[in-house]
Structure formats: structure tokens, C-alpha cells
Design a protein around this motif. Structure first.
Motif, short mmCIF file in Angstrom:
data_model
loop_
_atom_site.label_atom_id
_atom_site.label_comp_id
_atom_site.label_asym_id
_atom_site.label_seq_id
_atom_site.Cartn_x
_atom_site.Cartn_y
_atom_site.Cartn_z
N GLY A 169 0.71 -1.05 -0.06
CA GLY A 169 -0.05 -0.08 0.11
C GLY A 169 0.85 1.40 -0.02
O GLY A 169 0.87 2.03 -0.60
N ALA A 170 1.74 1.16 1.08
CA ALA A 170 2.96 2.28 0.72
C ALA A 170 3.39 2.58 -0.56
O ALA A 170 3.47 3.74 -0.69
CB ALA A 170 3.80 2.16 2.13
N MET A 171 3.90 1.47 -0.97
CA MET A 171 4.54 1.69 -2.32
C MET A 171 3.72 2.20 -3.38
O MET A 171 3.91 3.23 -4.08
CB MET A 171 5.10 0.35 -2.80
N VAL A 198 7.58 -11.84 0.89
CA VAL A 198 7.60 -11.52 -0.62
C VAL A 198 7.26 -10.04 -0.63
O VAL A 198 8.25 -9.42 -1.75
CB VAL A 198 6.61 -12.27 -1.33
N ALA A 199 6.42 -9.55 -0.07
CA ALA A 199 5.89 -7.99 -0.49
C ALA A 199 6.87 -7.11 0.12
O ALA A 199 7.69 -6.36 -0.39
CB ALA A 199 4.70 -7.95 0.38
N ILE A 200 7.69 -7.24 1.43
CA ILE A 200 8.57 -6.43 1.83
C ILE A 200 9.96 -6.49 0.98
O ILE A 200 10.32 -5.43 0.65
CB ILE A 200 8.95 -6.89 3.26
N TYR A 201 10.15 -7.68 0.55
CA TYR A 201 11.53 -7.59 -0.26
C TYR A 201 11.23 -7.13 -1.69
O TYR A 201 12.21 -6.44 -2.19
CB TYR A 201 11.98 -9.07 -0.21
N PHE A 202 9.92 -7.39 -2.17
CA PHE A 202 9.80 -6.73 -3.30
C PHE A 202 9.96 -5.39 -3.39
O PHE A 202 10.47 -4.63 -4.06
CB PHE A 202 8.25 -7.23 -3.73
N CYS A 203 9.21 -4.78 -2.55
CA CYS A 203 9.14 -3.22 -2.31
C CYS A 203 10.59 -2.84 -2.02
O CYS A 203 11.07 -1.70 -2.57
CB CYS A 203 8.21 -2.84 -0.92
N SER A 204 11.47 -3.45 -1.31
CA SER A 204 12.57 -3.39 -0.92
C SER A 204 13.66 -3.18 -2.54
O SER A 204 14.28 -2.29 -2.60
CB SER A 204 13.44 -4.15 0.01
N TYR A 205 13.32 -4.06 -3.12
CA TYR A 205 13.88 -4.52 -4.44
C TYR A 205 13.57 -2.99 -5.39
O TYR A 205 14.20 -2.27 -6.00
CB TYR A 205 13.58 -5.67 -5.20
N ALA A 239 19.22 7.28 0.44
CA ALA A 239 19.95 6.15 0.25
C ALA A 239 18.93 5.03 -0.20
O ALA A 239 19.27 4.58 -1.45
CB ALA A 239 20.28 5.39 1.58
N THR A 240 17.92 4.72 0.29
CA THR A 240 16.93 3.79 -0.57
C THR A 240 15.64 4.55 -0.05
O THR A 240 15.15 4.86 0.85
CB THR A 240 16.95 2.39 0.06
N GLY A 241 15.16 4.73 -1.37
CA GLY A 241 13.54 5.28 -1.33
C GLY A 241 13.23 5.70 -2.80
O GLY A 241 13.90 5.79 -3.57
N PHE A 258 8.17 6.47 -0.56
CA PHE A 258 8.38 5.13 0.16
C PHE A 258 9.78 5.05 0.61
O PHE A 258 10.97 5.15 -0.09
CB PHE A 258 7.91 3.88 -0.91
N ILE A 259 9.91 4.73 1.82
CA ILE A 259 11.59 3.99 2.39
C ILE A 259 11.17 2.75 2.85
O ILE A 259 10.09 2.38 3.48
CB ILE A 259 12.00 5.13 3.30
N THR A 260 12.30 2.05 2.93
CA THR A 260 12.04 0.45 3.38
C THR A 260 11.71 0.38 4.69
O THR A 260 11.42 -0.48 5.28
CB THR A 260 13.31 -0.16 2.91
N THR A 261 11.90 1.46 5.53
CA THR A 261 11.71 1.48 6.93
C THR A 261 10.26 1.96 7.46
O THR A 261 9.96 2.53 8.47
CB THR A 261 12.79 2.20 8.04
#
Lengths: 372, 514
Positions: free
Chosen positions: A105-107, A163-170, A184-186, A279-282
Motif C-alpha cells: 500500500g505504501a509503495m 515476498v511483499a517486503i523484499y519486493f518493495c525493498s527491491y 539511500a533507499t527510497g 516510500f522508504i524501506t523502513t
């Protein structure tokens, strides 16, 4: 995470209650007081003054407008995730995958918020819809597997989290990584005008609270006052009976799951638009699991979830400042939370044995009196 | 205290308190050697509890129990009861299905040859036992393959193995066909008359009490109301003692012409939960204004038949038509909409939500109607409560309030909730399964009246019951079901309970033309 999963498994055994009774509230009060007492005991052993520490906790959570704002913002997150859990659990499906739905949702919200051009209100609405659709669809899959093939939804939803968390992180590290410096990541930041504005200066409480309030009211209404809520309750408690009575239990379970996922997606959107502006990974730190705990402790009673969310928010926000001002490690708050769960899990057993003991004693007395 | 010469068991002021209920209330009773003593009472009257105390399964809260002149102490348990010669056969058999008869009977006391089980000696011992008591069994048969009646014999032999002279039988005829019941009674009479044994029979079937017992003790609400000599009493007196008021067992039927066919089954086939054939081509019909009763020993397809009709199970073949419309394989909801109300045999798991209130249980199926909801969404709480109160009143549901959890009601009152909900739909077709199982006499009477009234209003009723008395009392037409097939069809009054047993156990009648 591991400890958390264990608490969840313990609480999973508690079936949804008919309603929150006076007895239950008394047990809850006792559990909370005992937990706080044990916490005080630990403080004393480790050389802290319990009164001072608890004062610091309350002050940290409610002492300043900004603290109140943060506590309320935390309450909203707990409350929405807790209600998402409750909504599905009421119909007899356990959505343990809210964390993944939240990330998606966040992504989705971050992407729509960054790419779509138009008036701010439209961007907000579209992002909200995108987030809810993303979360809902992601919940549809395990829901469908459960209804159609009787695949245990607890397992599938837990697995789909990763699956979702790592997909978004990717995505945030790869294709959608922002070109802005210092991030850094976002993803790219969302349209500035569309972001929520703080209601209390410098706090996390934003205009997103109004959206949350509407959803809370709707969920509360559906669960407690509507025919759909009634059907969900019967399906959750005895699905054979519900089907026998003409309720389409499969469809109902599926929709409960989808709505649960949609609410989780919305929580993700609120985080993005209220706090991070991208969106950030945290974006979430196991928010959904905290909400699940609240929901389980309050046995999926919507009003109870709102109250307990506030209490847990006070513990969580106040705990951090207690650590700073009184030097008590914030892990202590986790201990207090676990003890509350412990006592609530033992609650029905303890109460039943007390009631039994009382009735046997009463009968014996009466018999003795008649015999004399 | 001195015991009289032929007294074998004595209860002295025995009370048993369970959490919330006083199951036995100051019971004093003495049972004589060489008699058949029937203990009768409604469900929950405390018969089984009293016998469990005697057998040492539970301990009395107050009072004393004496067996053959010696007092049972705090250490009393089934083992010591057996040592004192008291044995009990429970309602639910405790046999190992995969073992032979001999292995089951001698379980735990097998004859050994060295380290190994001595089959020959075991078979011989069982044959001796079987001969001694006149209970015919084949020692080498596997228990799984035996009929219920034979399994019961194995249970009885197992109980007698230890040389017991007091035998407690808990509802022994509940699962038997009339023939098997008859055989059991012959056995009971023989061991009492020839072996001078004492048999205590727990039951609530009054005709059996009259037929077999010497004396009868009537229990009501934990108290022993009265002990009567069977020869000097009658069913009506016992029944009114059980219920605490007069009960009238009259024929409730009024003559009425059956109308057009409302429920038709054609060549219906279905599998059971273990995917084995349960229905093997059932063809039948139920007309408006008649009650068709299905007789059969349990497990011959009744459950599957009902579930297929109600849409809870999908038939593998054949068709079902309801009020002239084909409904085969449709959802329970569509079938209900087409005019079926259904009282399921298992009320705890299908007929109600024990964790929901009476109001909620009565609401199911109506939650989206105009009467009880606004736009099908907003529940009209006040309307619902008013409706519930009306139902509680007109169906005589004894409760502390409409918010009481249905699971805390007594069996009879639970069933009244189910019946109130289903009968109020005014459906033209009713499927009624085991309507009075576990229900006390007072409520049974009421439920029967309601069913008959529905029939007289012109409903087509399919009645499935394991209780032959009930079937004979209510049905206009009887159909026997054996192994998923219809083996006979009879108009009420054209057959008696004894002869119908033949068809319930596989005897076949040339199907009479409609």
C-alpha cells in the motif's frame, strides 16, 4: 519478531468473545495492573525508582502537545492495523499478512503520489485508492486459497509478508530508486501539496487522522451494527451453521480478507503521506504485528481495540522517553506488554476455576446447613 | 448399619455437586439381589451421575454408597467397583474395532503362552463365557464387522468377564433395532433368573421399563422421586413422575388428505464424509399435508439424505425438486429461498451457534429482510428484540433473557430455539431430523404438537428420526432406509414396530405402487 510470533500464537487460541463483558474488563484491569507491578518490581531490582520512571513514561507520552500528537499518531496506526485484524478474524480468517499489505500500500501510494499530476485532493484520493487496492488484492490471494482450497491462511499470509517486503525493498533500491541526493533507499518524493500537514506542530499527527477516523467509524459500524457484521460473527463462530442458514460464507470470508488488506494498505499510505513523503524501506517497523496483539487482547472488539491502542501507544511513546529521562531500558515496556498478554491468555482458565471452586463451596455449605 | 438380607447396593443420602448444578440431591435407594431395577428420568435428571458414583467414575460430594454390606470409601474407582462385583456397560462402546471379539473381551487379561498371546486359550475362554451366560458371539470375528447389537453383547461379556454380579446398563437400547432389543431383554432376563444377577437399567423409554424391570426408580432434577414396583404402576404414572405433571400421549393426528408433491427425490446418490457411497439411489416424494417418516438404523444414509436435500452436501447423481423446481446441488441459501426449512440432526454444530445469543440465533436468515434491517444493512435492534421476546414466549423457551448464550440452555430449550427459527419462515416444506434427541419429555410433547400443527396447516414434512416411537406417533407414511436404499414403504397403521425392524435391517419389500 520471534517473540512476537510466539505471543501471537498464544493469543490465536483465544477465540473471539461474544462481547466484552464486565468480567472481562475486570480481568483486563487486573492483568494490566499486575503487569505494571511486575514492571515496577523489575525496576526496583535493577535500581530504578518505579514511581519516577512511570511518571517519566506518562510525561513522555502525554506531557507536551508534541508528545500527545505522537501518541495519537501511534494510536491511529495501532488502531487501524488492529481493526484490520479484527475485521478478518471476526469472519474466522486470520490475516497475519498485514505487514506485507501495508508495504505494498505504501509503495502504491508513493508511486501514485509521485507520478500523477493534478490537483492535490485528487492525488490524495487516487493514492489512497491505489494503496487500498494494492493491499486488498494482496490479501485476496491467500483469502481465495483459503476459501477455495482450504489452504491455511495463517501460513500463506505470513509467507507473503516477506515476498511483499523484499519486493518493495527491491523496487526502492532498483527500478524506482530516487535520483535525489541524500536518500539511500527510497522512491521519488510525492507531490508536495498532497502531503498531509501536521495537526500539532512537530508531531506525527497529521490531517491523515481524519481519514483514519472515518475508516474506524465504518469498521466499528459494520462489525457491531450491521447485518454484514452479524453474518461475519456467525461465520467466524460456526461456519457450518452460517452456511446452513443461507449465508455465503466463502464470499464473506473473502471480502473480509480483502477489506482487511485494504485497511493495511491505507496504513501504508498514511505513513507515506504523513511522515516520510516517499516510500522508504523502513516505512513500517512491524506495525501490523503490534496491531494484531492489540486486536487479540481485546478479542476483536472494535471499541476495545481503540482503547487498548491508546494504552499501547502511551507505553510505546512514553517508553522511549522513559529510557532517556529515567534511564530505564525501553525493553522493560516489552516485558510489561508480554505480561499483559500472559495474564489475558490465562484469564479464562483462572476465572473458571474460581467460579467452580465458589459453587462447590456454596453447595457444601448449604448441604451442611440442611443436614444440621 | 445392618443391611437386609437381599440388599446388594445401598445409597445413603448421596449428593453430587457439579459446578453450577446439583446433579444428585440427597438420594437414598436400596437395590435388591436378583432384580432388574430400571432407573428412569429425563435427560439431566441425574441417572447416569448416580450410576457413575456407584461405579466409582466420580465421587459423591456427600453421602455414602454401600456395596454388599461394605462401604465404598474415598478410594472407590471402577477397578475397586469391579472387584466388588459391579460392572458397567456405557452408552458409547469402548471396544477396539480392529481387534477380534476374544481380544476385546480379554483386553488386559489375555491368557499367555510364555511371552505371547495365547489365541487358542483366549478363544476357549470366550466360548466358555459365552456359553455360561447364554450370550452368543463368535470369538474370532473382528469387532469392526459386527452389528451394533453384537458389539453390545461383546461389551456385556467384557463386563461379565470379571465375574460381576451387578451389571449397570446405560441406555442399552438407544442404538438397537426392535429385534436386537428383544434379544437383549431375553439375555437380561436369563442372567437375572438363572444366575441370580442384578441388572440396573438406565433408560427413558417407558415401554421397555414396563416390559423388563421388576422395580423402577424415577428421578427428577437430581432427586429420586419415587421407587415403584413395576407390576403396580403404569407408563402414565411414571411419565408424570418424571415430568412432574400429567403427560398425555394421545394420537395427535387428524385425518387429512395429502396434497400435491412438494419434495421429490429421484434416484438420489451421494457419498459420505469418507467418500464411500451412502445413498444408492433413493426415489421418494413428500406431499403437502403429510409427514413422511424415515426409519432406519443410524448410519444407513439418513444424514446424507437430509444434507443433500438441504444443500449442505452435493449429490453425485439423481435429482431433487422442491415445490416443483429443480434444486439439485444448489446452495443452502437458494434452497431456503425455494421454500425449505431444515431442522438438522446435529443442533450443536449445524443447528445453532452456541456462542451467539438467542436473539442472534433466531435472527439468522432474516438479517437482511425489510422487517429487521434498514436497506438490508442496518439492523433494527428494537424490532429484533421484540421478535425474540415473542418467539421466546410462543415457543416456551425457558431462558434468563434474550441475550443469554444459546449454548447455556438445556437441550430441549436449544431445540425450541432451532424450531422457532425454522418454523417461523412459514416454508411449505420442512425437513425435520431427530427433533427430540436429548430433549426431555415435556419439551418433546411440545415439539410434537408443533410438527403436527405444521402438517395440519398443509406443510410437507420429511421426518428423520432414530426414535421409532416418535416416527410411529407422527408419520402418515413410513419409509425404511437400509444401506442407502429404500427397502419399504408403509401407510401409518399398516405395520407395527416389530415387523418394521425387518425392513430396517435389510429385509426387502417389493416396492408398492404409489
Amino acid at each position: 519478531m520471534k517473540g512476537l510470533m510466539q505471543s501471537i500464537r498464544a493469543l490465536m487460541r483465544l477465540k473471539p468473545a461474544q462481547k466484552i463483558t464486565r468480567d472481562y474488563l475486570i480481568s483486563l484491569l487486573i492483568a494490566v495492573s499486575l503487569a505494571l507491578l511486575v514492571g515496577a518490581g523489575i525496576m526496583m531490582i535493577t535500581g530504578h525508582d518505579p514511581i519516577q520512571s512511570y511518571t517519566a513514561l506518562v510525561n513522555g507520552a502525554l506531557g507536551k502537545p508534541r508528545a500527545v500528537g505522537n501518541t495519537l499518531a501511534k494510536t491511529i496506526t495501532l488502531c487501524l492495523t488492529g481493526l484490520a485484524m479484527s475485521l478478518a478474524a471476526k469472519a474466522g480468517v486470520f490475516n497475519v499478512g498485514g505487514e506485507g499489505q501495508l508495504f505494498l500500500g505504501a509503495m502504491a501510494a508513493a508511486v501514485v503520489g509521485a507520478k500523477v499530476q493534478g490537483p492535490a485532493w485528487l492525488v490524495v484520493i487516487l493514492s489512497l485508492l491505489a494503496a487500498m487496492v494494492a493491499g486488498g488484492l494482496y490479501a485476496l490471494l491467500p483469502g481465495w486459497l483459503k476459501v477455495k482450497w482450504k489452504v491455511d491462511e495463517v501460513i500463506t499470509t505470513i509467507m507473503l509478508n516477506s515476498v511483499a517486503i523484499y519486493f518493495c525493498s527491491y523496487l526502492a533500491n532498483g527500478p524506482l530508486k530516487t535520483a535525489e541526493r541524500g536518500i539511500a533507499t527510497g522512491t521519488d518524493s510525492i507531490m508536495k501539496e498532497a502531503a498531509f500537514t501536521p495537526l500539532i506542530k512537530l508531531s506525527n499527527l497529521t490531517t491523515g487522522a481524519f481519514y483514519a477516523a472515518v475508516v474506524v467509524l465504518i469498521v466499528w459500524y459494520i462489525m457491531t451494527r450491521s447485518s454484514v457484521g452479524f453474518e461475519m460473527k456467525l461465520t467466524g463462530e460456526n461456519d457450518t451453521f452460517a452456511r446452513y442458514g443461507g449465508i455465503s460464507t466463502g464470499r464473506l470470508m473473502l471480502w473480509s480478507m480483502v477489506f482487511s488488506g485494504a485497511i493495511c494498505g491505507m496504513v501504508g499510505m498514511l505513513e507515506v503521506f504523513g511522515l516520510h513523503k516517499r516510500f522508504i524501506t523502513t516505512v513500517s517497523n512491524e506495525f501490523y504485528f503490534d496491531g494484531m496483539l492489540v486486536a487479540m487482547i481485546m478479542r476483536y472488539n472494535p471499541f476495545g481495540v481503540v482503547l487498548m491502542s491508546f494504552f499501547f501507544a502511551v507505553l510505546s511513546i512514553g517508553g522511549k522517553s522513559m529510557e532517556l529521562s529515567a534511564g530505564v531500558p525501553s525493553e522493560l515496556i516489552l516485558i510489561v506488554q508480554s505480561i499483559i498478554i500472559f495474564f489475558m491468555a490465562a484469564e479464562s482458565g483462572i476465572r473458571t476455576s474460581i467460579v467452580n471452586w465458589l459453587s462447590v463451596r456454596r453447595a457444601r455449605r448449604r448441604a451442611e446447613k440442611e443436614g444440621a | 448399619m445392618q443391611s437386609t438380607t437381599n440388599e446388594i447396593i445401598r445409597f445413603e443420602h448421596v449428593s453430587k455437586q457439579y459446578p453450577g448444578t446439583l446433579a444428585n440431591d440427597d438420594v437414598s435407594l436400596s437395590i435388591h439381589k436378583g432384580e432388574v431395577f430400571a432407573l428412569v428420568g429425563e435427560n439431566g435428571a441425574g441417572k447416569s451421575t448416580l450410576m457413575n458414583l456407584l461405579y466409582g467414575m466420580q465421587k459423591p460430594t456427600l453421602g455414602e454408597i454401600w456395596i454388599k454390606g461394605s462401604r465404598t470409601g474415598a478410594q472407590h474407582n471402577p477397578e475397586s467397583a469391579m472387584r466388588m462385583g459391579v460392572s458397567m456397560v456405557h452408552q458409547h462402546f469402548k471396544l477396539v474395532p480392529g481387534f477380534t471379539v476374544a481380544q476385546n473381551i480379554l483386553l488386559g487379561h489375555e491368557p499367555k503362552k510364555g511371552l505371547f498371546y495365547d489365541e487358542k486359550a483366549a478363544v476357549q475362554r470366550v466360548r466358555d463365557l459365552s456359553e455360561e451366560y447364554g450370550l452368543k458371539v463368535e470369538a474370532t470375528d473382528t469387532v469392526r464387522d459386527l452389528s451394533v447389537g453384537l458389539q453390545q453383547r461383546v461389551e456385556i461379556l467384557k463386563a461379565l468377564r470379571t465375574g460381576a454380579d451387578v451389571l449397570i446398563l446405560d441406555e442399552p437400547t438407544a442404538v438397537l433395532t426392535p429385534q436386537e432389543t428383544e434379544e437383549l431383554f431375553v439375555v437380561i432376563r436369563r442372567i437375572v433368573d438363572e444366575k441370580n444377577m442384578t441388572v440396573i437399567l438406565i433408560t427413558h423409554k417407558l415401554p421397555e421399563v414396563m416390559r423388563i424391570s421388576d422395580r423402577v426408580g424415577v428421578m427428577r432434577r437430581g432427586r429420586l422421586e419415587k421407587v415403584l414396583s413395576t407390576a403396580e404402576t403404569n407408563e402414565r404414572e411414571i411419565a408424570s413422575l418424571m415430568v412432574g405433571r400429567d403427560v398425555i400421549f394421545d394420537d395427535l393426528r387428524t385425518d387429512q388428505r395429502a396434497g400435491k408433491a412438494m419434495l421429490e427425490l429421484f434416484n438420489l446418490k451421494a457419498l459420505n464424509d469418507r467418500s464411500l457411497p451412502a445413498l444408492n439411489g433413493v426415489t421418494m416424494c413428500v406431499r403437502a399435508g403429510e409427514i413422511v417418516g424415515i426409519c432406519g438404523v443410524e448410519g444407513n444414509g439418513q444424514t446424507e439424505l437430509a444434507e443433500c436435500v438441504a444443500g449442505m452436501r452435493t449429490p453425485t447423481k439423481g435429482s431433487i425438486s422442491l415445490c416443483g423446481r429443480e434444486v439439485t446441488g444448489q446452495t443452502p441459501r437458494r434452497i431456503r429461498e425455494n421454500g425449505l426449512s431444515y431442522i438438522p440432526e446435529d443442533r450443536m454444530s449445524m443447528g445453532m451457534d452456541a456462542k451467539a445469543s438467542i436473539a442472534e440465533n433466531l435472527l439468522l436468515g432474516r438479517q437482511r429482510t425489510k422487517e429487521f434491517s434498514f436497506l438490508g444493512l442496518h439492523l433494527k435492534k428494537r424490532r429484533i428484540n421484540r421478535h425474540t421476546k415473542k418467539m421466546v414466549h410462543s415457543y416456551d423457551i425457558r431462558t434468563s433473557g434474550i441475550d443469554e448464550l444459546t449454548g447455556s440452555l438445556s437441550g430441549g430449550n436449544m431445540q425450541k430455539v432451532v424450531i422457532a427459527r425454522e418454523f417461523e419462515f412459514d416454508s411449505p416444506v420442512l425437513l425435520v431430523c431427530q427433533p427430540t434427541r436429548g430433549v426431555d419429555i415435556g419439551a418433546t410433547e411440545f415439539i410434537h404438537e408443533q410438527i403436527i400443527q405444521k402438517r395440519n396447516e398443509g406443510c410437507a414434512i420429511l421426518l428423520i428420526s432414530a426414535d421409532l416411537d416418535e416416527l410411529f406417533r407422527l408419520s402418515d407414511r413410513l419409509v425404511t432406509l437400509y444401506d442407502g436404499r429404500i427397502t419399504g414403504e408403509f401407510a401409518a397403521g399398516s405395520i407395527d414396530k416389530e415387523s418394521i425392524g425387518y425392513f430396517m435391517t435389510g429385509g426387502y419389500q417389493e416396492v408398492s405402487a404409489e
